[in-house]
Design a protein around this motif. Structure first.
Motif, PDB file in Angstrom:
ATOM      1  N   LEU A   1      28.142 -37.523  -5.614  1.00  0.00           N
ATOM      2  CA  LEU A   1      28.647 -36.300  -4.992  1.00  0.00           C
ATOM      3  C   LEU A   1      29.407 -36.640  -3.709  1.00  0.00           C
ATOM      4  CD1 LEU A   1      28.893 -33.244  -4.746  1.00  0.00           C
ATOM      5  CD2 LEU A   1      26.562 -33.200  -3.823  1.00  0.00           C
ATOM      6  N   ILE A   2      28.841 -37.503  -2.888  1.00  0.00           N
ATOM      7  CA  ILE A   2      29.511 -37.905  -1.649  1.00  0.00           C
ATOM      8  C   ILE A   2      30.807 -38.644  -1.957  1.00  0.00           C
ATOM      9  CG2 ILE A   2      29.314 -39.461   0.338  1.00  0.00           C
ATOM     10  CD1 ILE A   2      26.384 -38.528   0.564  1.00  0.00           C
ATOM     11  N   ALA A   3      30.820 -39.466  -3.000  1.00  0.00           N
ATOM     12  CA  ALA A   3      32.052 -40.168  -3.380  1.00  0.00           C
ATOM     13  C   ALA A   3      33.147 -39.165  -3.744  1.00  0.00           C
ATOM     14  CB  ALA A   3      31.786 -41.119  -4.544  1.00  0.00           C
ATOM     15  N   GLN A   4      32.786 -38.109  -4.461  1.00  0.00           N
ATOM     16  CA  GLN A   4      33.760 -37.076  -4.802  1.00  0.00           C
ATOM     17  C   GLN A   4      34.269 -36.380  -3.549  1.00  0.00           C
ATOM     18  OE1 GLN A   4      35.164 -36.265  -7.806  1.00  0.00           O
ATOM     19  NE2 GLN A   4      34.112 -38.084  -8.540  1.00  0.00           N
ATOM     20  N   LEU A   5      33.363 -36.129  -2.599  1.00  0.00           N
ATOM     21  CA  LEU A   5      33.761 -35.469  -1.361  1.00  0.00           C
ATOM     22  C   LEU A   5      34.624 -36.370  -0.489  1.00  0.00           C
ATOM     23  CD1 LEU A   5      30.439 -33.609  -0.576  1.00  0.00           C
ATOM     24  CD2 LEU A   5      32.627 -32.565  -1.211  1.00  0.00           C
ATOM     25  N   ARG A   6      34.454 -37.672  -0.595  1.00  0.00           N
ATOM     26  CA  ARG A   6      35.323 -38.590   0.147  1.00  0.00           C
ATOM     27  C   ARG A   6      36.757 -38.493  -0.359  1.00  0.00           C
ATOM     28  NH1 ARG A   6      31.016 -43.156   0.347  1.00  0.00           N
ATOM     29  NH2 ARG A   6      30.302 -42.940   2.487  1.00  0.00           N
ATOM     30  N   VAL A   7      36.902 -38.243  -1.642  1.00  0.00           N
ATOM     31  CA  VAL A   7      38.231 -38.075  -2.221  1.00  0.00           C
ATOM     32  C   VAL A   7      38.825 -36.741  -1.769  1.00  0.00           C
ATOM     33  CG1 VAL A   7      39.506 -37.779  -4.387  1.00  0.00           C
ATOM     34  CG2 VAL A   7      37.715 -39.520  -4.208  1.00  0.00           C
ATOM     35  N   ASP A   8      38.003 -35.681  -1.782  1.00  0.00           N
ATOM     36  CA  ASP A   8      38.461 -34.350  -1.387  1.00  0.00           C
ATOM     37  C   ASP A   8      37.294 -33.621  -0.747  1.00  0.00           C
ATOM     38  OD1 ASP A   8      39.892 -31.454  -3.138  1.00  0.00           O
ATOM     39  OD2 ASP A   8      39.506 -31.843  -1.017  1.00  0.00           O
ATOM     40  N   GLY A   9      37.204 -33.665   0.565  1.00  0.00           N
ATOM     41  CA  GLY A   9      36.117 -33.029   1.296  1.00  0.00           C
ATOM     42  C   GLY A   9      36.094 -31.522   1.188  1.00  0.00           C
ATOM     43  N   ARG A  10      37.166 -30.946   0.693  1.00  0.00           N
ATOM     44  CA  ARG A  10      37.232 -29.489   0.550  1.00  0.00           C
ATOM     45  C   ARG A  10      37.196 -29.050  -0.917  1.00  0.00           C
ATOM     46  NH1 ARG A  10      39.368 -26.501   5.037  1.00  0.00           N
ATOM     47  NH2 ARG A  10      40.155 -25.102   3.451  1.00  0.00           N
ATOM     48  N   ALA A  11      36.784 -29.941  -1.788  1.00  0.00           N
ATOM     49  CA  ALA A  11      36.736 -29.602  -3.214  1.00  0.00           C
ATOM     50  C   ALA A  11      35.773 -28.436  -3.433  1.00  0.00           C
ATOM     51  CB  ALA A  11      36.281 -30.805  -4.029  1.00  0.00           C
ATOM     52  N   PRO A  12      36.173 -27.437  -4.208  1.00  0.00           N
ATOM     53  CA  PRO A  12      35.285 -26.317  -4.496  1.00  0.00           C
ATOM     54  C   PRO A  12      34.055 -26.771  -5.292  1.00  0.00           C
ATOM     55  CG  PRO A  12      37.558 -25.795  -5.093  1.00  0.00           C
ATOM     56  CD  PRO A  12      37.503 -27.258  -4.781  1.00  0.00           C
TER      57      PRO A  12
ATOM     58  N   ILE B   1      25.179 -35.591   5.373  1.00  0.00           N
ATOM     59  CA  ILE B   1      26.584 -35.217   5.554  1.00  0.00           C
ATOM     60  C   ILE B   1      26.677 -34.558   6.916  1.00  0.00           C
ATOM     61  CG2 ILE B   1      28.482 -33.741   4.785  1.00  0.00           C
ATOM     62  CD1 ILE B   1      27.546 -34.090   1.942  1.00  0.00           C
ATOM     63  N   ARG B   2      27.483 -35.179   7.798  1.00  0.00           N
ATOM     64  CA  ARG B   2      27.597 -34.692   9.167  1.00  0.00           C
ATOM     65  C   ARG B   2      28.793 -33.784   9.351  1.00  0.00           C
ATOM     66  NH1 ARG B   2      27.085 -40.237  12.420  1.00  0.00           N
ATOM     67  NH2 ARG B   2      29.307 -39.836  12.360  1.00  0.00           N
ATOM     68  N   GLY B   3      29.720 -33.755   8.402  1.00  0.00           N
ATOM     69  CA  GLY B   3      30.896 -32.919   8.525  1.00  0.00           C
ATOM     70  C   GLY B   3      31.715 -32.988   7.259  1.00  0.00           C
ATOM     71  N   PHE B   4      32.716 -32.150   7.168  1.00  0.00           N
ATOM     72  CA  PHE B   4      33.486 -32.126   5.937  1.00  0.00           C
ATOM     73  C   PHE B   4      34.856 -32.754   6.061  1.00  0.00           C
ATOM     74  CE2 PHE B   4      30.968 -30.741   2.562  1.00  0.00           C
ATOM     75  CZ  PHE B   4      29.859 -30.229   3.198  1.00  0.00           C
ATOM     76  N   THR B   5      34.859 -33.869   6.703  1.00  0.00           N
ATOM     77  CA  THR B   5      35.781 -34.930   6.413  1.00  0.00           C
ATOM     78  C   THR B   5      34.877 -35.988   5.802  1.00  0.00           C
ATOM     79  OG1 THR B   5      35.540 -35.781   8.638  1.00  0.00           O
ATOM     80  CG2 THR B   5      37.488 -34.482   8.193  1.00  0.00           C
ATOM     81  N   VAL B   6      33.665 -35.615   5.534  1.00  0.00           N
ATOM     82  CA  VAL B   6      32.548 -36.375   5.010  1.00  0.00           C
ATOM     83  C   VAL B   6      32.379 -37.683   5.771  1.00  0.00           C
ATOM     84  CG1 VAL B   6      31.393 -37.346   3.013  1.00  0.00           C
ATOM     85  CG2 VAL B   6      32.786 -35.322   2.754  1.00  0.00           C
ATOM     86  N   ARG B   7      31.583 -37.595   6.788  1.00  0.00           N
ATOM     87  CA  ARG B   7      31.206 -38.754   7.590  1.00  0.00           C
ATOM     88  C   ARG B   7      29.727 -38.988   7.348  1.00  0.00           C
ATOM     89  NH1 ARG B   7      33.154 -36.041  12.945  1.00  0.00           N
ATOM     90  NH2 ARG B   7      31.856 -34.541  11.903  1.00  0.00           N
ATOM     91  N   THR B   8      29.384 -40.094   6.721  1.00  0.00           N
ATOM     92  CA  THR B   8      27.985 -40.382   6.420  1.00  0.00           C
ATOM     93  C   THR B   8      27.424 -41.369   7.422  1.00  0.00           C
ATOM     94  OG1 THR B   8      28.576 -42.145   4.895  1.00  0.00           O
ATOM     95  CG2 THR B   8      28.276 -39.946   3.955  1.00  0.00           C
ATOM     96  N   ARG B   9      26.113 -41.289   7.639  1.00  0.00           N
ATOM     97  CA  ARG B   9      25.453 -42.257   8.507  1.00  0.00           C
ATOM     98  C   ARG B   9      25.593 -43.632   7.874  1.00  0.00           C
ATOM     99  NH1 ARG B   9      20.649 -38.678   8.256  1.00  0.00           N
ATOM    100  NH2 ARG B   9      19.821 -40.398   7.047  1.00  0.00           N
ATOM    101  N   GLN B  10      25.779 -44.645   8.698  1.00  0.00           N
ATOM    102  CA  GLN B  10      26.027 -45.993   8.187  1.00  0.00           C
ATOM    103  C   GLN B  10      24.893 -46.486   7.302  1.00  0.00           C
ATOM    104  OE1 GLN B  10      26.995 -48.869  11.146  1.00  0.00           O
ATOM    105  NE2 GLN B  10      27.109 -50.538   9.702  1.00  0.00           N
TER     106      GLN B  10
END
Length: 140
Positions: free
Chosen positions: A8-19, A47-56
């Motif tokens: 899911l996070i990988a998909q959001l990295r491609v498009d953080g605004r995907a419906p 998920i810290r934000g929707f440019t999708v920034r994940t904790r290291q």
């Protein structure tokens, strides 16, 4: 955090605004499942934000690397080369540079075979003359 969360996070990295509906379709689950996972990932801080920034530490099982890319002087269409580099799924960022390399590619891969496949794909892109890759071991 399980494999589904990582997908899911990988998909959001491609498009953080995907419906949610699009994410559900791509991951072949219900919209409710996606929404519950998103809510949990946000509430736990994964998920810290929707440019999708994940904790290291969430990416501890992901190989990270940087690759210097030198192009051929006959590469008359750099936009095609750039598009091809961005077409390699493991390339998460691409930078121009003034140093010895024409581009620096930031890569992420799940494992060594995936990283090896990505490196080979990049080396075979028309206009790539030579590359040099360094795997990132830890942040200091």
């Amino acid at each position: 955090m399980d494999d589904f969360d990582r997908q899911l996070i990988a998909q959001l990295r491609v498009d953080g605004r995907a419906p949610v509906a699009v994410l559900a379709d791509k991951l072949q689950v219900s919209r409710g499942t996606i929404q519950k996972r998103l809510d949990r990932l946000v509430s736990t801080g994964a998920i810290r934000g929707f440019t999708v920034r994940t904790r290291q530490e969430l990416d501890e099982h992901v190989l990270r690397a940087v690759m210097g890319v030198r192009t051929t002087t006959s590469s008359a269409k750099p936009t095609g080369l750039i598009k091809a580099l961005h077409g390699v799924p493991e390339v998460v960022a691409l930078y121009t540079t003034n140093g010895a390399w024409d581009y620096i590619a930031e890569l992420r891969a799940a494992n060594l075979p995936d990283l090896d496949r990505a490196l080979g794909a990049i080396r075979h892109i028309e206009g790539v003359a030579t590359t040099e890759t360094s795997i990132l071991l830890r942040s200091v």
